[in-house]
Scaffold this motif. Structure first.
Motif, PDB file in Angstrom:
ATOM      1  N   ASP A   1       0.809  -1.216   0.000  1.00  0.00           N
ATOM      2  CA  ASP A   1       0.000   0.000   0.000  1.00  0.00           C
ATOM      3  C   ASP A   1       0.845   1.271   0.000  1.00  0.00           C
ATOM      4  O   ASP A   1       0.341   2.361   0.285  1.00  0.00           O
ATOM      5  N   GLY A   2       2.134   1.132  -0.306  1.00  0.00           N
ATOM      6  CA  GLY A   2       3.008   2.302  -0.379  1.00  0.00           C
ATOM      7  C   GLY A   2       3.753   2.605   0.901  1.00  0.00           C
ATOM      8  O   GLY A   2       4.524   3.570   0.945  1.00  0.00           O
ATOM      9  N   HIS A   3       3.577   1.789   1.937  1.00  0.00           N
ATOM     10  CA  HIS A   3       4.155   2.099   3.238  1.00  0.00           C
ATOM     11  C   HIS A   3       5.237   1.099   3.648  1.00  0.00           C
ATOM     12  O   HIS A   3       5.370   0.749   4.833  1.00  0.00           O
ATOM     13  N   GLU A   4       6.023   0.661   2.683  1.00  0.00           N
ATOM     14  CA  GLU A   4       7.157  -0.224   2.959  1.00  0.00           C
ATOM     15  C   GLU A   4       8.074  -0.211   1.737  1.00  0.00           C
ATOM     16  O   GLU A   4       7.637   0.135   0.635  1.00  0.00           O
ATOM     17  N   PRO A   5       9.338  -0.568   1.903  1.00  0.00           N
ATOM     18  CA  PRO A   5      10.218  -0.658   0.745  1.00  0.00           C
ATOM     19  C   PRO A   5       9.876  -1.867  -0.121  1.00  0.00           C
ATOM     20  O   PRO A   5       9.263  -2.829   0.352  1.00  0.00           O
ATOM     21  N   VAL A   6      10.278  -1.820  -1.367  1.00  0.00           N
ATOM     22  CA  VAL A   6      10.076  -2.918  -2.318  1.00  0.00           C
ATOM     23  C   VAL A   6      11.407  -3.177  -3.021  1.00  0.00           C
ATOM     24  O   VAL A   6      12.147  -2.233  -3.341  1.00  0.00           O
ATOM     25  N   TYR A   7      11.685  -4.454  -3.263  1.00  0.00           N
ATOM     26  CA  TYR A   7      12.915  -4.826  -3.973  1.00  0.00           C
ATOM     27  C   TYR A   7      12.573  -5.891  -5.013  1.00  0.00           C
ATOM     28  O   TYR A   7      11.962  -6.908  -4.695  1.00  0.00           O
TER      29      TYR A   7
ATOM     30  N   ILE B   1       9.016   0.864 -10.256  1.00  0.00           N
ATOM     31  CA  ILE B   1       8.456   2.168 -10.604  1.00  0.00           C
ATOM     32  C   ILE B   1       7.012   2.288 -10.135  1.00  0.00           C
ATOM     33  O   ILE B   1       6.606   3.317  -9.576  1.00  0.00           O
ATOM     34  N   GLU B   2       6.209   1.235 -10.331  1.00  0.00           N
ATOM     35  CA  GLU B   2       4.826   1.272  -9.855  1.00  0.00           C
ATOM     36  C   GLU B   2       4.772   1.430  -8.339  1.00  0.00           C
ATOM     37  O   GLU B   2       3.966   2.211  -7.808  1.00  0.00           O
ATOM     38  N   ALA B   3       5.627   0.706  -7.621  1.00  0.00           N
ATOM     39  CA  ALA B   3       5.637   0.804  -6.162  1.00  0.00           C
ATOM     40  C   ALA B   3       5.997   2.215  -5.719  1.00  0.00           C
ATOM     41  O   ALA B   3       5.376   2.772  -4.794  1.00  0.00           O
ATOM     42  N   ALA B   4       6.975   2.810  -6.367  1.00  0.00           N
ATOM     43  CA  ALA B   4       7.383   4.169  -6.006  1.00  0.00           C
ATOM     44  C   ALA B   4       6.279   5.172  -6.302  1.00  0.00           C
ATOM     45  O   ALA B   4       6.003   6.076  -5.494  1.00  0.00           O
ATOM     46  N   GLU B   5       5.623   5.030  -7.442  1.00  0.00           N
ATOM     47  CA  GLU B   5       4.522   5.939  -7.780  1.00  0.00           C
ATOM     48  C   GLU B   5       3.387   5.817  -6.774  1.00  0.00           C
ATOM     49  O   GLU B   5       2.781   6.824  -6.364  1.00  0.00           O
ATOM     50  N   MET B   6       3.076   4.598  -6.371  1.00  0.00           N
ATOM     51  CA  MET B   6       2.005   4.394  -5.389  1.00  0.00           C
ATOM     52  C   MET B   6       2.373   5.057  -4.068  1.00  0.00           C
ATOM     53  O   MET B   6       1.539   5.706  -3.422  1.00  0.00           O
ATOM     54  N   ALA B   7       3.625   4.908  -3.644  1.00  0.00           N
ATOM     55  CA  ALA B   7       4.055   5.505  -2.386  1.00  0.00           C
ATOM     56  C   ALA B   7       4.000   7.024  -2.429  1.00  0.00           C
ATOM     57  O   ALA B   7       3.690   7.675  -1.422  1.00  0.00           O
TER      58      ALA B   7
ATOM     59  N   THR C   1       7.611  10.236   0.682  1.00  0.00           N
ATOM     60  CA  THR C   1       7.729   8.877   1.206  1.00  0.00           C
ATOM     61  C   THR C   1       9.069   8.739   1.903  1.00  0.00           C
ATOM     62  O   THR C   1      10.071   9.330   1.480  1.00  0.00           O
ATOM     63  N   ALA C   2       9.077   7.957   2.959  1.00  0.00           N
ATOM     64  CA  ALA C   2      10.314   7.710   3.701  1.00  0.00           C
ATOM     65  C   ALA C   2      11.064   6.501   3.168  1.00  0.00           C
ATOM     66  O   ALA C   2      12.161   6.189   3.655  1.00  0.00           O
ATOM     67  N   PHE C   3      10.491   5.831   2.159  1.00  0.00           N
ATOM     68  CA  PHE C   3      11.051   4.561   1.714  1.00  0.00           C
ATOM     69  C   PHE C   3      11.778   4.704   0.380  1.00  0.00           C
ATOM     70  O   PHE C   3      11.545   5.637  -0.381  1.00  0.00           O
ATOM     71  N   THR C   4      12.670   3.741   0.131  1.00  0.00           N
ATOM     72  CA  THR C   4      13.374   3.644  -1.143  1.00  0.00           C
ATOM     73  C   THR C   4      12.966   2.338  -1.797  1.00  0.00           C
ATOM     74  O   THR C   4      12.684   1.341  -1.120  1.00  0.00           O
TER      75      THR C   4
ATOM     76  N   GLY D   1      17.748  -0.760   6.137  1.00  0.00           N
ATOM     77  CA  GLY D   1      16.450  -0.210   6.477  1.00  0.00           C
ATOM     78  C   GLY D   1      15.455  -1.290   6.848  1.00  0.00           C
ATOM     79  O   GLY D   1      15.790  -2.477   7.013  1.00  0.00           O
ATOM     80  N   PRO D   2      14.182  -0.916   6.962  1.00  0.00           N
ATOM     81  CA  PRO D   2      13.157  -1.856   7.424  1.00  0.00           C
ATOM     82  C   PRO D   2      12.855  -2.936   6.383  1.00  0.00           C
ATOM     83  O   PRO D   2      13.145  -2.788   5.195  1.00  0.00           O
ATOM     84  N   ALA D   3      12.261  -4.016   6.854  1.00  0.00           N
ATOM     85  CA  ALA D   3      11.821  -5.081   5.958  1.00  0.00           C
ATOM     86  C   ALA D   3      10.642  -4.610   5.131  1.00  0.00           C
ATOM     87  O   ALA D   3       9.907  -3.695   5.519  1.00  0.00           O
ATOM     88  N   GLY D   4      10.457  -5.238   3.984  1.00  0.00           N
ATOM     89  CA  GLY D   4       9.354  -4.872   3.105  1.00  0.00           C
ATOM     90  C   GLY D   4       8.940  -6.040   2.242  1.00  0.00           C
ATOM     91  O   GLY D   4       8.786  -7.173   2.733  1.00  0.00           O
ATOM     92  N   LEU D   5       8.797  -5.785   0.954  1.00  0.00           N
ATOM     93  CA  LEU D   5       8.303  -6.783  -0.001  1.00  0.00           C
ATOM     94  C   LEU D   5       9.341  -7.017  -1.094  1.00  0.00           C
ATOM     95  O   LEU D   5       9.783  -6.069  -1.750  1.00  0.00           O
TER      96      LEU D   5
END
Length: 371
Positions: free
Chosen positions: A186-192, A203-209, A245-248, A290-294
């Motif tokens: 939902d945009g509130h975690e990092p994605v790799y 790119i989609e994850a970053a745009e959503m965030a 967003t605070a995430f990368t 950084g924090p765990a994500g998806l």
């Protein structure tokens, strides 16, 4: 139905992702949502059509169903097509293409049906009929009922206007967005994405965030209709405000060409500041700080690239890296072979229903947070 009134709007989805698109439409506040084969039906006026094109990440097209009439033979189709209020929607100075599909009807020749409707539009409205045109009229004749729709999108909606180059076996942005959502993103975690190709997931994850509208930088067929209100459209786009967003969002690939391509695509999309791409083979992949994500991956498939034994080894290596280095991260894996998913050795949840992608049936396999 009046040209400005409330009507059916059909959101086209990749087969298998209709429910996911319905969830997205519901989250955006669209009304009268109904899941159907091949898409989702909603209701609204033209502002809803514009907003659906602008905001929905998972829809392939947005069709406005502008009317219907019964016809049991071509002469009747011709007559009723000439009585249809085309001028309420179409401009005589904009060329129109006509497509028809017939099923379970006395009119069974789709080409003849399209020709009759096109001739009616040309002779009654004065618009040019052409195979390639900015506006497409779609006629569906089912059980002798002819339903007229307008393709309000024009080009397919996965064409955001940012991706100048794509990798082999690319993943459409619309599919990437719905798969991210199915993973609970939902945009509130990092994605790799460690096999990022041209960067669709990242790119989609970053745009959503960042809260960016997916359709912000492209043109639409609805802009060529008489129902278009440019001032309302400008206001609608202006009302969508970006957020920090605070995430990368990270991507890597063993192919340096893919990495360069993904970074350029991200820059064009305006998310270069929050995305990072680098070259790495699967064995070299490391957990970002950084924090765990998806972690979400669209690896090669057995029916597309190489032999299955080699791919099983690749999936096995991927699974080992994820288990050893990504504690706390969830995993989403897209593949067409259950055996390949199992080869990762990950504790997989039940897979998604089959999803149509590139002529194949794929499924999304997920894990909970890795131990």
């Amino acid at each position: 139905m009046t040209a400005q009134g409330d009507f059916e709007i059909f959101l086209v989805a990749a087969p298998g992702l209709e429910a996911a698109l319905a969830d997205e439409a519901r989250g955006l506040g669209f009304a009268a949502i109904k899941v159907m084969t091949g898409g989702v039906r909603i209701r609204g006026g033209w502002p809803a059509v514009w907003r659906a094109n602008l905001m929905l990440r998972g829809a392939g097209r947005v069709l406005a169903r502008i009317g219907s009439f019964r016809a049991v033979h071509l002469a009747q189709l011709d007559k009723r097509a000439r009585q249809f209020p085309w001028a309420d929607y179409l401009r005589k100075d904009v060329a129109v293409a006509v497509e028809a599909a017939c099923t379970r009807s006395k009119i069974y020749h789709s080409g003849a049906a399209a020709e009759r409707i096109g001739r009616a539009i040309h002779e009654e409205l004065g618009a040019t009929i052409a195979d390639e045109a900015p506006v497409v009229v779609k006629a569906r004749i089912a059980d002798d009922l002819c339903t007229i729709s307008l393709d309000t999108s024009g080009g397919l909606l996965h064409k955001r206007g940012h991706k100048a180059a794509v990798a082999r076996a690319p993943l459409r942005e619309t599919l990437a967005a719905l798969l991210l959502a199915q993973c609970g993103y939902d945009g509130h975690e990092p994605v790799y994405d460690p096999m990022c190709g041209s960067g669709s997931f990242v790119i989609e994850a970053a745009e959503m965030a960042l809260g960016l509208a997916p359709g912000r930088d492209r043109a639409y067929a609805f802009e060529q209709l008489t129902t278009f209100d440019e001032a309302q459209w400008i206001a609608l786009k202006a009302a969508v405000t970006a957020q920090p967003t605070a995430f990368t969002f990270f991507g890597s690939d063993r192919d340096q060409g893919a990495v360069t391509m993904a970074a350029a695509n991200a820059a064009r999309a305006g998310v270069g500041a929050v995305t990072r791409f680098h070259r790495a083979a699967i064995s070299d992949v490391k957990r970002p700080e950084g924090p765990a994500g998806l972690v979400i991956i669209n690896p090669p498939y057995g029916d597309r690239i190489g032999d299955k034994a080699r791919l099983a080894a690749l999936y096995g290596a991927l699974g080992r890296v994820l288990r050893d280095r990504f504690s706390g991260w969830r995993v989403g894996l897209v593949t067409n072979e259950a055996a390949l998913a199992r080869a990762t050795g990950l504790a997989l949840l039940p897979p998604s229903p089959a999803i149509s992608h590139g002529g194949l049936k794929v499924r999304l396999y997920q894990t909970g947070p890795l131990p």
